[in-house]
Enzyme design. Structure first.
Site, PDB file in Angstrom:
ATOM      1  N   CYS A 154      84.931  33.717 -23.859  1.00  0.00           N
ATOM      2  CA  CYS A 154      83.896  34.166 -22.904  1.00  0.00           C
ATOM      3  C   CYS A 154      83.318  35.512 -23.318  1.00  0.00           C
ATOM      4  O   CYS A 154      82.333  35.970 -22.741  1.00  0.00           O
ATOM      5  CB  CYS A 154      84.465  34.271 -21.493  1.00  0.00           C
ATOM      6  N   HIS A 160      75.786  34.224 -19.440  1.00  0.00           N
ATOM      7  CA  HIS A 160      76.480  35.507 -19.244  1.00  0.00           C
ATOM      8  C   HIS A 160      77.430  35.736 -20.417  1.00  0.00           C
ATOM      9  O   HIS A 160      77.703  34.838 -21.219  1.00  0.00           O
ATOM     10  CB  HIS A 160      77.218  35.560 -17.897  1.00  0.00           C
ATOM     11  N   ASP A 213      67.753  32.189 -11.712  1.00  0.00           N
ATOM     12  CA  ASP A 213      67.664  30.939 -12.473  1.00  0.00           C
ATOM     13  C   ASP A 213      67.039  31.179 -13.844  1.00  0.00           C
ATOM     14  O   ASP A 213      66.036  31.889 -13.975  1.00  0.00           O
ATOM     15  CB  ASP A 213      66.826  29.917 -11.695  1.00  0.00           C
ATOM     16  N   HIS A 214      67.635  30.559 -14.862  1.00  0.00           N
ATOM     17  CA  HIS A 214      67.159  30.689 -16.243  1.00  0.00           C
ATOM     18  C   HIS A 214      67.142  32.143 -16.705  1.00  0.00           C
ATOM     19  O   HIS A 214      66.253  32.563 -17.437  1.00  0.00           O
ATOM     20  CB  HIS A 214      65.787  30.016 -16.416  1.00  0.00           C
ATOM     21  N   HIS A 239      76.067  28.370 -18.171  1.00  0.00           N
ATOM     22  CA  HIS A 239      76.579  27.374 -17.237  1.00  0.00           C
ATOM     23  C   HIS A 239      75.445  26.834 -16.375  1.00  0.00           C
ATOM     24  O   HIS A 239      74.421  27.488 -16.192  1.00  0.00           O
ATOM     25  CB  HIS A 239      77.624  28.000 -16.299  1.00  0.00           C
ATOM     26  N   HIS A 293      77.080  32.813 -23.481  1.00  0.00           N
ATOM     27  CA  HIS A 293      77.118  31.360 -23.341  1.00  0.00           C
ATOM     28  C   HIS A 293      76.581  31.087 -21.932  1.00  0.00           C
ATOM     29  O   HIS A 293      76.108  32.018 -21.279  1.00  0.00           O
ATOM     30  CB  HIS A 293      78.565  30.855 -23.504  1.00  0.00           C
ATOM     31  N   GLU A 315      81.408  26.973 -11.374  1.00  0.00           N
ATOM     32  CA  GLU A 315      81.027  27.422 -12.714  1.00  0.00           C
ATOM     33  C   GLU A 315      81.043  26.226 -13.670  1.00  0.00           C
ATOM     34  O   GLU A 315      80.189  26.077 -14.536  1.00  0.00           O
ATOM     35  CB  GLU A 315      82.027  28.489 -13.170  1.00  0.00           C
TER      36      GLU A 315
END
Lengths: 137, 137, 137, 137, 137, 137
Positions: E34, E15, E80-81, E42, E40, E123
């Site tokens: 951020c 995100h 996901d991904h 998580h 970047h 996170e």
């Protein structure tokens, strides 16, 4: 059929990093807040790595009950809930986790039922030290 | 440019430590509560260490999708949610975690796309065993 | 000045999810591989939450030595390294982790030195259950 | 009296596994969902293993304050909260964790106060990669 | 006999924190690194808390197989991904973990077999957010 | 749209449990090895729970940069790498983790940008304490 066992023991202890060979200023410069005069502490995790052949009769390399009894007597009873600086082991040795590894290695090297491979100590979740004994000559 | 991959798989299984070569009293003395007649269990964590060169086209040492497919078929399907004592592998072998390491090593040694370095199995958070294959002659 | 204490105890046990009210096919459909006939096992983490005022003389809500002694006698001695299905508690109750929470709640509700708030049990690292007692009427 | 230090650093970064040498279909077949066009990310844990003798004056192998300053400048400042694909290091290299290990190894090999033994990177809790440098000739 | 179940799902996603209502300088000031332009990522851990009575026939509050099937279809397949900023959910919503909690709460509120109590998202290991739904009026 | 944030801070500190109101024998009986004269220590994990509405412009409940700055100044600078018994907070208060919770609650109750819900402190991996403030009258 040699296997390696890793067994973890837990110690809560305190220490102060300080060297008598240094001035107050040098101690503060080298050790930072680890030199705070009244000490601080950690939950140390001691991981003992032992190796040996598996006994076909028991399926075990060494009996954990034996290793735990040894650890309780020789490790936990001496170090847990203590201030490392006050112990005989650290009268002339800075009680750093590097040195604690070396001292604990000397203890488990006496365990009679398996070969000590190395001692790893976690000082915090982001920090660990490992000692595998003196290098072969 | 050889790298090592560590991949963890999770198994919930039960076992009873017991040797037919021992009397009931000897079993109880050697294995303690691990000899309780109806067994007990663990969440085993199986860590597979594989090594090999990095493929310049993919940036991978081995494709995790391949390793996971192999592990699901050869490891998880046979051992997960089972009682180890009832499996063919442990009819003449005590189902200790030491022996489980050796059995699982034999399985992943067949993986065709990388070299197996070692198997490490965590039996509990304070306990793990490692097997790196038979010693070179 | 009421505080809450969370204390974790560790059990290795086995169980089989199976209901006598179901046919073999129904058991298999409902419980999947948890219905495997010889059982499987887990490292259960039992987290006990107790509350009460802090004693000004000791700075403690309850003495952990007391709680640990109680837990060793009433929890660990009965459940650790056992097959849950064989215990009296689970003769007419499916030994699911939901039901284990309720049984363990009944045990710690007898602890005399603090008020039991809830029992949380981790069955695996991705799974936990919590029971806070019967709802107020 | 050589010891080994393991120090962990944390990075949040994103990447997309994709090779210019492949067609779209080949990329999708090789990398699966790791090839999703806009990338995805991880909390990478970088574990640096350094070795050396313990300094008798300080009890330290290397001063963690020095290593942390080096890591903040050379590792965190370049990689944290970045998209790896956009960095100079990965213009002709797939930003896999295998390759990230090799790149990070090159960075810490420059640390002047201890010998770099290996870099281990956890991509997820079930996945890690390790690089120990080029094999001796 | 109401119990609460906590089930954890794992997502790797990326995100970028950025608000169209702000200038570049304001975005940088509010979101810091951020706000890095290429994002970047998580390893998010999504913990779903569900409650309900225990079914006496099964010993279960809800069948985990049902909850996992729901989560795979409604949560994992969508998030996901992925890069969160590219998803429909976040076209007018900053893809912060606070907002991800609220979006994921809306998904699991549709699960038909138990009552959703709250969503907690880690996170990083030092950071988590929790949403329990709109306050009662 | 109120969410709850949990943020973890890490302290290494030492303490000795001892009450001036007790004799040496009573202190030893009540506190056991926690009464060892030179103290011992822990890696404390301080988890701060804050709640509030999500700001639609930023997607945040409170800016973590603000909370971290507050924590560094008011928590870490005072307690990290200290002996709790030597601090002003514990001159008339036993430095138990129960009391540390209450002291830390008083600190974060001053944070101006969100509502403090509770402080949870892990003393060891098996032990934590929680304080939610004085009960409503």
């Amino acid at each position: 059929m040699r296997v390696e066992l890793h067994r973890r023991y837990h110690l809560s202890a305190s220490h102060r990093l300080h060297s008598d060979a240094y001035t107050l200023e040098q101690n503060r410069a080298v050790f930072g807040k680890c030199n705070n005069p009244y000490g601080h502490g950690h939950n140390y995790v001691i991981e003992v790595a032992m190796s040996g052949p598996v006994d076909p009769a028991t399926g075990m390399m060494t009996n954990l009950a034996d290793l735990d009894a040894f650890a309780n007597k020789e490790l936990i009873a001496h170090f847990d809930h203590q201030n490392l600086n006050t112990l005989a082991d650290f009268q002339t040795l800075v009680p750093s986790t590097e040195n604690l590894c070396i001292v604990v290695f000397g203890i488990f090297a006496q365990y009679p039922h398996a070969r000590l491979e190395r001692i790893r100590i976690e000082e915090t979740g982001n920090n660990s030290f490992e000692y595998s004994g003196p290098a072969a000559p």
